[in-house]
Motif scaffolding. Structure first.
Motif, PDB file in Angstrom:
ATOM      1  N   SER A 200      56.406  10.591  40.927  1.00 28.18           N
ATOM      2  CA  SER A 200      56.499  10.604  39.525  1.00 28.18           C
ATOM      3  C   SER A 200      55.361  10.165  38.995  1.00 28.18           C
ATOM      4  CB  SER A 200      57.732   9.817  39.154  1.00 28.18           C
ATOM      5  OG  SER A 200      58.889  10.492  39.706  1.00 28.18           O
ATOM      6  N   GLU A 201      54.657  10.667  37.765  1.00 31.60           N
ATOM      7  CA  GLU A 201      53.940  10.232  36.933  1.00 31.60           C
ATOM      8  C   GLU A 201      54.631   8.872  36.123  1.00 31.60           C
ATOM      9  OE1 GLU A 201      50.714  11.173  36.746  1.00 31.60           O
ATOM     10  OE2 GLU A 201      51.307  12.593  38.359  1.00 31.60           O
ATOM     11  N   LEU A 202      53.791   7.916  36.083  1.00 37.90           N
ATOM     12  CA  LEU A 202      54.579   6.694  35.441  1.00 37.90           C
ATOM     13  C   LEU A 202      53.624   6.607  34.083  1.00 37.90           C
ATOM     14  CD1 LEU A 202      54.338   4.214  38.499  1.00 37.90           C
ATOM     15  CD2 LEU A 202      56.012   5.715  37.899  1.00 37.90           C
TER      16      LEU A 202
ATOM     17  N   MET B  96      65.291   3.932  41.444  1.00 42.59           N
ATOM     18  CA  MET B  96      64.881   5.260  42.097  1.00 42.59           C
ATOM     19  C   MET B  96      63.802   5.268  42.957  1.00 42.59           C
ATOM     20  SD  MET B  96      65.779   7.770  38.639  1.00 42.59           S
ATOM     21  CE  MET B  96      66.541   8.984  39.674  1.00 42.59           C
ATOM     22  N   LEU B  97      64.009   4.477  44.133  1.00 44.92           N
ATOM     23  CA  LEU B  97      62.967   4.073  44.914  1.00 44.92           C
ATOM     24  C   LEU B  97      62.231   5.296  45.735  1.00 44.92           C
ATOM     25  CD1 LEU B  97      63.633   0.370  46.184  1.00 44.92           C
ATOM     26  CD2 LEU B  97      62.109   1.095  44.340  1.00 44.92           C
TER      27      LEU B  97
ATOM     28  N   GLU C 147      55.447  -3.517  30.901  1.00 38.43           N
ATOM     29  CA  GLU C 147      55.618  -4.109  32.393  1.00 38.43           C
ATOM     30  C   GLU C 147      55.237  -3.283  33.325  1.00 38.43           C
ATOM     31  OE1 GLU C 147      56.058  -7.244  33.159  1.00 38.43           O
ATOM     32  OE2 GLU C 147      56.798  -8.190  31.284  1.00 38.43           O
ATOM     33  N   MET C 148      54.372  -3.513  34.337  1.00 34.16           N
ATOM     34  CA  MET C 148      54.154  -2.672  35.466  1.00 34.16           C
ATOM     35  C   MET C 148      54.879  -2.820  36.796  1.00 34.16           C
ATOM     36  SD  MET C 148      51.477  -0.901  34.127  1.00 34.16           S
ATOM     37  CE  MET C 148      50.386  -1.040  32.475  1.00 34.16           C
ATOM     38  N   ARG C 149      56.135  -2.854  36.591  1.00 36.14           N
ATOM     39  CA  ARG C 149      56.879  -2.595  37.694  1.00 36.14           C
ATOM     40  C   ARG C 149      58.036  -1.488  37.721  1.00 36.14           C
ATOM     41  NH1 ARG C 149      57.294  -7.715  35.802  1.00 36.14           N
ATOM     42  NH2 ARG C 149      58.999  -7.380  34.965  1.00 36.14           N
TER      43      ARG C 149
ATOM     44  N   SER D  51      70.890   0.115  42.104  1.00 36.59           N
ATOM     45  CA  SER D  51      69.696  -0.237  42.637  1.00 36.59           C
ATOM     46  C   SER D  51      69.108   0.951  43.539  1.00 36.59           C
ATOM     47  CB  SER D  51      69.735  -1.701  43.227  1.00 36.59           C
ATOM     48  OG  SER D  51      70.027  -1.737  44.683  1.00 36.59           O
ATOM     49  N   GLY D  52      67.964   0.973  43.705  1.00 40.42           N
ATOM     50  CA  GLY D  52      67.103   1.906  44.561  1.00 40.42           C
ATOM     51  C   GLY D  52      67.485   1.505  46.057  1.00 40.42           C
ATOM     52  N   ARG D  53      67.693   0.352  46.448  1.00 40.85           N
ATOM     53  CA  ARG D  53      67.662  -0.259  47.785  1.00 40.85           C
ATOM     54  C   ARG D  53      68.892   0.184  48.437  1.00 40.85           C
ATOM     55  NH1 ARG D  53      64.062  -5.658  48.736  1.00 40.85           N
ATOM     56  NH2 ARG D  53      62.154  -4.619  48.657  1.00 40.85           N
TER      57      ARG D  53
END
Length: 245
Positions: free
Chosen positions: A205-207, A198-199, A191-193, A139-141
């Protein structure tokens, strides 16, 4: 589609959230685990596709720390699938000159998973093409907290001064230390999350978030993602006029 890609502007690092396995299985009238099994071809296609285009790093979000909260039978099935997949894909990795690596709390994985991972990493360590990074129990966190703990300990022990901590030093203490940040992040299923992925690294980054579900993802979808990336203007906080002047 592939012939339209500009070779000099291919991302060095692509990150992927492989989403939609459960919905894909439901559409087939099958259990969620069937979707995970069917996703292996997509992994193979995107890995081969990146290797062919000269991408240096491909990070796949394979299993998040939150995924441990799923039903036990699904987690157990995923872990068994992971073992068999890694064992079965070593030849493909070798044929494509792909080196395998992992990020995440891999100590929490079952012993057989850790063993197969270690064997595959060792078998492919001399390969010099694409580096395939599996984010497992990641997880990023968690990653940011770990970096903060390491730096706090270094300050406590007198190894560094607080004022020496900058973005470059912090980045070195992340799980991806030494690896460039992804220029492109793909999340399938529409999905838009970014789901705790990799927070730190995804800051610029381009999504790209296509509707296609992960088990249906193929090289043509990868090519579409890269073409979309190549049509964008990457400003990093600057104006268009600053970039052209």
């Amino acid at each position: 589609m592939k012939e339209l890609i500009e070779p000099s502007n291919v991302p060095q690092h692509i990150a992927v959230i492989m989403d939609g396995n459960g919905r894909w299985a439901k559409q087939q009238g099958a259990a969620r685990v069937f979707g995970h099994r069917s996703a292996i071809k997509a992994v193979r296609e995107v890995t081969e596709g990146c290797a062919e285009l000269g991408v240096k790093f491909l990070t796949l979000y394979a299993f998040s720390t939150e995924n441990w909260n799923r039903p036990k039978f699904e987690v157990d099935a995923l872990m068994t699938l992971l073992v068999h997949t890694i064992k079965g894909e070593i030849k493909t990795l070798m044929d494509n000159n792909v080196r395998l690596a992992t990020i995440g709390q891999t100590d929490s994985l079952p012993a057989d998973c850790r063993r197969e991972l270690a064997d595959a990493i060792k078998a492919t360590q001399q390969n010099t093409g694409l580096t395939l990074i599996l984010a497992l129990s990641y997880s990023g966190r968690w990653e940011i907290l770990e970096a903060a703990r390491q730096l706090a300990a270094a300050v406590r022990d007198g190894q560094i001064q607080p004022e020496q901590i900058n973005e470059a030093l912090f980045s070195q203490h992340l799980a991806t230390g030494g690896i460039p940040d992804p220029e492109l992040m793909i999340r399938t299923s529409g999905e838009m999350r970014i789901s705790n992925f990799m927070l730190w690294q995804l800051a610029y980054s381009e999504l790209y978030m296509p509707e296609v579900l992960w088990p249906d993802f193929r090289k043509k979808h990868l090519h579409e993602a890269i073409l979309s990336y190549q049509q964008r203007e990457r400003r990093f906080g600057k104006t268009s006029e600053q970039l052209t002047s």
